[in-house]
Design a protein around this motif. Structure first.
Motif, PDB file in Angstrom:
ATOM      1  N   MET A 220       0.817  -1.215   0.000  1.00  0.00           N
ATOM      2  CA  MET A 220       0.000   0.000   0.000  1.00  0.00           C
ATOM      3  C   MET A 220       0.854   1.269   0.000  1.00  0.00           C
ATOM      4  O   MET A 220       0.357   2.352   0.306  1.00  0.00           O
ATOM      5  CB  MET A 220      -0.993   0.028   1.170  1.00  0.00           C
ATOM      6  N   ARG A 221       2.119   1.135  -0.399  1.00  0.00           N
ATOM      7  CA  ARG A 221       2.974   2.311  -0.597  1.00  0.00           C
ATOM      8  C   ARG A 221       2.710   2.871  -1.991  1.00  0.00           C
ATOM      9  O   ARG A 221       2.600   2.130  -2.952  1.00  0.00           O
ATOM     10  CB  ARG A 221       4.445   1.925  -0.457  1.00  0.00           C
ATOM     11  N   VAL A 222       2.550   4.190  -2.073  1.00  0.00           N
ATOM     12  CA  VAL A 222       2.311   4.807  -3.375  1.00  0.00           C
ATOM     13  C   VAL A 222       3.492   4.528  -4.286  1.00  0.00           C
ATOM     14  O   VAL A 222       4.662   4.676  -3.893  1.00  0.00           O
ATOM     15  CB  VAL A 222       2.088   6.331  -3.215  1.00  0.00           C
ATOM     16  N   ARG A 223       3.204   4.108  -5.488  1.00  0.00           N
ATOM     17  CA  ARG A 223       4.262   3.696  -6.419  1.00  0.00           C
ATOM     18  C   ARG A 223       5.237   4.838  -6.688  1.00  0.00           C
ATOM     19  O   ARG A 223       4.835   5.967  -6.948  1.00  0.00           O
ATOM     20  CB  ARG A 223       3.648   3.210  -7.727  1.00  0.00           C
ATOM     21  N   GLY A 224       6.513   4.489  -6.612  1.00  0.00           N
ATOM     22  CA  GLY A 224       7.559   5.470  -6.865  1.00  0.00           C
ATOM     23  C   GLY A 224       7.928   6.300  -5.658  1.00  0.00           C
ATOM     24  O   GLY A 224       8.792   7.177  -5.749  1.00  0.00           O
ATOM     25  N   GLN A 225       7.265   6.044  -4.507  1.00  0.00           N
ATOM     26  CA  GLN A 225       7.521   6.827  -3.302  1.00  0.00           C
ATOM     27  C   GLN A 225       8.013   5.914  -2.186  1.00  0.00           C
ATOM     28  O   GLN A 225       7.564   4.774  -2.051  1.00  0.00           O
ATOM     29  CB  GLN A 225       6.245   7.556  -2.851  1.00  0.00           C
ATOM     30  N   GLU A 226       8.910   6.437  -1.392  1.00  0.00           N
ATOM     31  CA  GLU A 226       9.468   5.648  -0.288  1.00  0.00           C
ATOM     32  C   GLU A 226       8.702   5.853   1.010  1.00  0.00           C
ATOM     33  O   GLU A 226       8.583   4.930   1.824  1.00  0.00           O
ATOM     34  CB  GLU A 226      10.941   6.030  -0.078  1.00  0.00           C
ATOM     35  N   ASN A 227       8.141   7.041   1.195  1.00  0.00           N
ATOM     36  CA  ASN A 227       7.556   7.386   2.489  1.00  0.00           C
ATOM     37  C   ASN A 227       6.100   7.824   2.404  1.00  0.00           C
ATOM     38  O   ASN A 227       5.609   8.527   3.282  1.00  0.00           O
ATOM     39  CB  ASN A 227       8.384   8.505   3.150  1.00  0.00           C
ATOM     40  N   VAL A 228       5.408   7.435   1.334  1.00  0.00           N
ATOM     41  CA  VAL A 228       4.013   7.826   1.160  1.00  0.00           C
ATOM     42  C   VAL A 228       3.172   6.570   0.927  1.00  0.00           C
ATOM     43  O   VAL A 228       3.483   5.772   0.034  1.00  0.00           O
ATOM     44  CB  VAL A 228       3.826   8.797  -0.020  1.00  0.00           C
ATOM     45  N   TRP A 229       2.131   6.407   1.729  1.00  0.00           N
ATOM     46  CA  TRP A 229       1.206   5.288   1.601  1.00  0.00           C
ATOM     47  C   TRP A 229      -0.200   5.833   1.318  1.00  0.00           C
ATOM     48  O   TRP A 229      -0.476   7.012   1.568  1.00  0.00           O
ATOM     49  CB  TRP A 229       1.156   4.473   2.897  1.00  0.00           C
ATOM     50  N   ALA A 230      -1.067   4.976   0.817  1.00  0.00           N
ATOM     51  CA  ALA A 230      -2.453   5.387   0.571  1.00  0.00           C
ATOM     52  C   ALA A 230      -3.367   4.174   0.689  1.00  0.00           C
ATOM     53  O   ALA A 230      -2.967   3.043   0.388  1.00  0.00           O
ATOM     54  CB  ALA A 230      -2.611   6.033  -0.803  1.00  0.00           C
ATOM     55  N   GLY A 231      -4.600   4.403   1.131  1.00  0.00           N
ATOM     56  CA  GLY A 231      -5.551   3.308   1.244  1.00  0.00           C
ATOM     57  C   GLY A 231      -6.978   3.819   1.326  1.00  0.00           C
ATOM     58  O   GLY A 231      -7.226   5.009   1.517  1.00  0.00           O
ATOM     59  N   GLY A 232      -7.915   2.919   1.171  1.00  0.00           N
ATOM     60  CA  GLY A 232      -9.331   3.262   1.240  1.00  0.00           C
ATOM     61  C   GLY A 232      -9.900   3.633  -0.110  1.00  0.00           C
ATOM     62  O   GLY A 232      -9.413   3.209  -1.160  1.00  0.00           O
ATOM     63  N   ASP A 233     -10.933   4.455  -0.097  1.00  0.00           N
ATOM     64  CA  ASP A 233     -11.676   4.771  -1.315  1.00  0.00           C
ATOM     65  C   ASP A 233     -10.928   5.672  -2.286  1.00  0.00           C
ATOM     66  O   ASP A 233     -11.465   6.013  -3.346  1.00  0.00           O
ATOM     67  CB  ASP A 233     -13.012   5.434  -0.955  1.00  0.00           C
ATOM     68  N   CYS A 234      -9.709   6.085  -1.954  1.00  0.00           N
ATOM     69  CA  CYS A 234      -8.933   6.934  -2.874  1.00  0.00           C
ATOM     70  C   CYS A 234      -7.930   6.132  -3.694  1.00  0.00           C
ATOM     71  O   CYS A 234      -7.156   6.716  -4.451  1.00  0.00           O
ATOM     72  CB  CYS A 234      -8.221   8.058  -2.115  1.00  0.00           C
ATOM     73  N   VAL A 235      -7.917   4.795  -3.578  1.00  0.00           N
ATOM     74  CA  VAL A 235      -6.928   3.999  -4.301  1.00  0.00           C
ATOM     75  C   VAL A 235      -7.607   3.032  -5.269  1.00  0.00           C
ATOM     76  O   VAL A 235      -8.783   2.690  -5.114  1.00  0.00           O
ATOM     77  CB  VAL A 235      -6.021   3.198  -3.340  1.00  0.00           C
ATOM     78  N   GLU A 236      -6.845   2.613  -6.264  1.00  0.00           N
ATOM     79  CA  GLU A 236      -7.250   1.505  -7.112  1.00  0.00           C
ATOM     80  C   GLU A 236      -6.581   0.235  -6.605  1.00  0.00           C
ATOM     81  O   GLU A 236      -5.529   0.294  -5.961  1.00  0.00           O
ATOM     82  CB  GLU A 236      -6.871   1.773  -8.576  1.00  0.00           C
ATOM     83  N   VAL A 237      -7.203  -0.903  -6.870  1.00  0.00           N
ATOM     84  CA  VAL A 237      -6.684  -2.173  -6.369  1.00  0.00           C
ATOM     85  C   VAL A 237      -6.537  -3.159  -7.524  1.00  0.00           C
ATOM     86  O   VAL A 237      -7.141  -2.996  -8.589  1.00  0.00           O
ATOM     87  CB  VAL A 237      -7.610  -2.764  -5.291  1.00  0.00           C
ATOM     88  N   LEU A 238      -5.744  -4.189  -7.290  1.00  0.00           N
ATOM     89  CA  LEU A 238      -5.543  -5.218  -8.297  1.00  0.00           C
ATOM     90  C   LEU A 238      -6.710  -6.191  -8.274  1.00  0.00           C
ATOM     91  O   LEU A 238      -7.047  -6.748  -7.230  1.00  0.00           O
ATOM     92  CB  LEU A 238      -4.237  -5.965  -8.036  1.00  0.00           C
TER      93      LEU A 238
END
Length: 402
Positions: A220-238
């Protein structure tokens, strides 16, 4: 009626008691990723400032869609995104001049709102852009939902595009207009879906998918980022069935993703591998369930498939309380891999989809599903559970297709 506060899992004071610096009524207006800081503004005082971060979690959720048509801001038109929205709707229902309600949209929120309004004594009309309600189902399964809603006294209008909300001289809504007709309304509830709230993330240059949701890795780490994560209704999932990213805003996913993020930010390790698209809902005594791909989804990703539909019952036919159930199943034509299941029926129907969800996650074939050793007793199932009956029919269809 239960108090609204009973729906709150943890009050702000509980978070602060755990040494969390929780700032209510404060919005973030900018994310400076290279500088590892966020700009904030207090909504009441207007005070602004920057706060640095070592690790950032983005959980901005989703924003409800509002039809961009005249009158959408008329008094008596309600959304249902937050607790405050729900309270406003309840207050609006008690103050409505009449008992005519129109629900715009016939997805999960729309059909559940239709049920709630019907139980409160309103005459309910559902206006829907698609031909059938529940576009997460294939059309013929949605038609079963349509028929059941009609039987409950809910008027469902399909293939209807809302062109405006007609207000009276006091600015209060009195009708919902489409190209073909106007539907009288003393109250209107919007249930036309949501979009990921990622405007801050987009402005910060973070990667978004085709649905506008943030893209993350398995941790759940934002792609290309080392210190940024995201989750919930603001993300896309596989999507584990199609292999593609998709937007599936459900509380079950958000809860799991929150646990994964918390573990990883805290120095532990956890992953969120993806979803198979399982969801259940109901309208009065009708249960609705789906998992995996619809026919349209399978075509979009280039899968060749067979589909079967079976009619069965929730219990042994001779046992009191046996209720009808329709199960639709999709399987890959060449391999027989299970691709999706949809179920519409009465009591005992919806949670049967969990068997299919497990089978999808395990990439089982319909032949393997048909051989599953499921529990049987007349109060709970026929000798052949409806899911197994559908799997047997799907096996025959795969073999017939060569």
């Amino acid at each position: 009626m239960p108090a609204r506060e009973e729906l709150i899992a943890r009050a702000p004071e509980e978070h602060r008691a755990r040494d969390i610096d929780l700032r209510m009524r404060t919005e973030v207006t900018e994310i400076d990723v290279p500088g590892q800081r966020v700009r904030w503004r207090e909504l009441e005082s207007g005070a602004e400032g920057w706060t640095g971060f070592d690790r950032l979690v983005i959980a901005t959720g989703a924003r409800p869609l509002r039809p961009p048509v005249p009158g959408v801001d008329a008094q008596g038109v309600f959304g249902v995104q937050t607790l405050e929205d729900g309270q406003a709707l309840l207050d609006g229902l008690s103050g409505a001049r009449g008992r005519r309600a129109v629900v715009v949209g016939a997805g999960y929120i729309g059909v559940e709102m239709a049920e709630a309004l019907l139980k409160r004594g309103f005459e309910v009309t559902v206006v829907n852009r698609s031909e059938q309600p529940m576009s997460t189902l294939d059309p013929e399964m949605g038609r079963l939902v349509h028929r059941a809603m009609d039987g409950l006294g809910i008027r469902t209008v399909g293939s209807a595009e809302v062109t405006g909300f007609v207000a009276d001289g006091d600015g209060r809504v009195r009708a919902v207009a489409t190209e073909a007709a106007e539907y009288p309304a003393d109250v209107v509830v919007l249930g036309v879906g949501v979009l990921p709230e990622t405007s801050l993330a987009e402005a910060a240059g973070l990667p978004l998918g085709s649905s506008g949701g943030l893209l993350t890795d398995l941790a759940m780490r934002v792609r290309g980022q080392e210190n940024v994560w995201a989750g919930g209704d603001c993300v896309e999932v596989l999507d584990l069935v199609s292999g593609r990213e998709r937007y599936v805003p459900l509380g079950t996913h958000a809860n799991k993703q929150g646990q994964v993020i918390g573990s990883n930010v805290g120095g532990d390790y956890a992953t969120f591998p993806g979803v198979v698209g399982t969801a259940v809902s109901k309208v009065c005594d009708l249960e609705i369930a789906r998992t995996g791909l619809r026919e349209r989804d399978a075509r979009e990703v280039g899968l060749r498939f067979v589909s079967v539909t079976v009619e069965s019952t929730s219990r042994a036919g001779y046992y009191p309380g046996a209720a009808p159930m329709t199960v639709k199943m999709l399987a890959e034509r060449r391999t027989g891999r299970l691709l999706g299941v949809q179920i519409v029926g009465r009591e005992g129907a919806a949670k049967r989809v969990d068997v299919a969800a497990v089978a999808l996650s395990a990439r089982m074939s319909v032949e393997e599903v048909a051989a599953l050793d499921l529990g049987y007793a007349p109060p709970f199932s026929p000798v052949w559970d409806p899911v197994l009956v559908a799997a047997r029919k799907a096996v025959a269809a795969v073999r017939a297709a060569g």
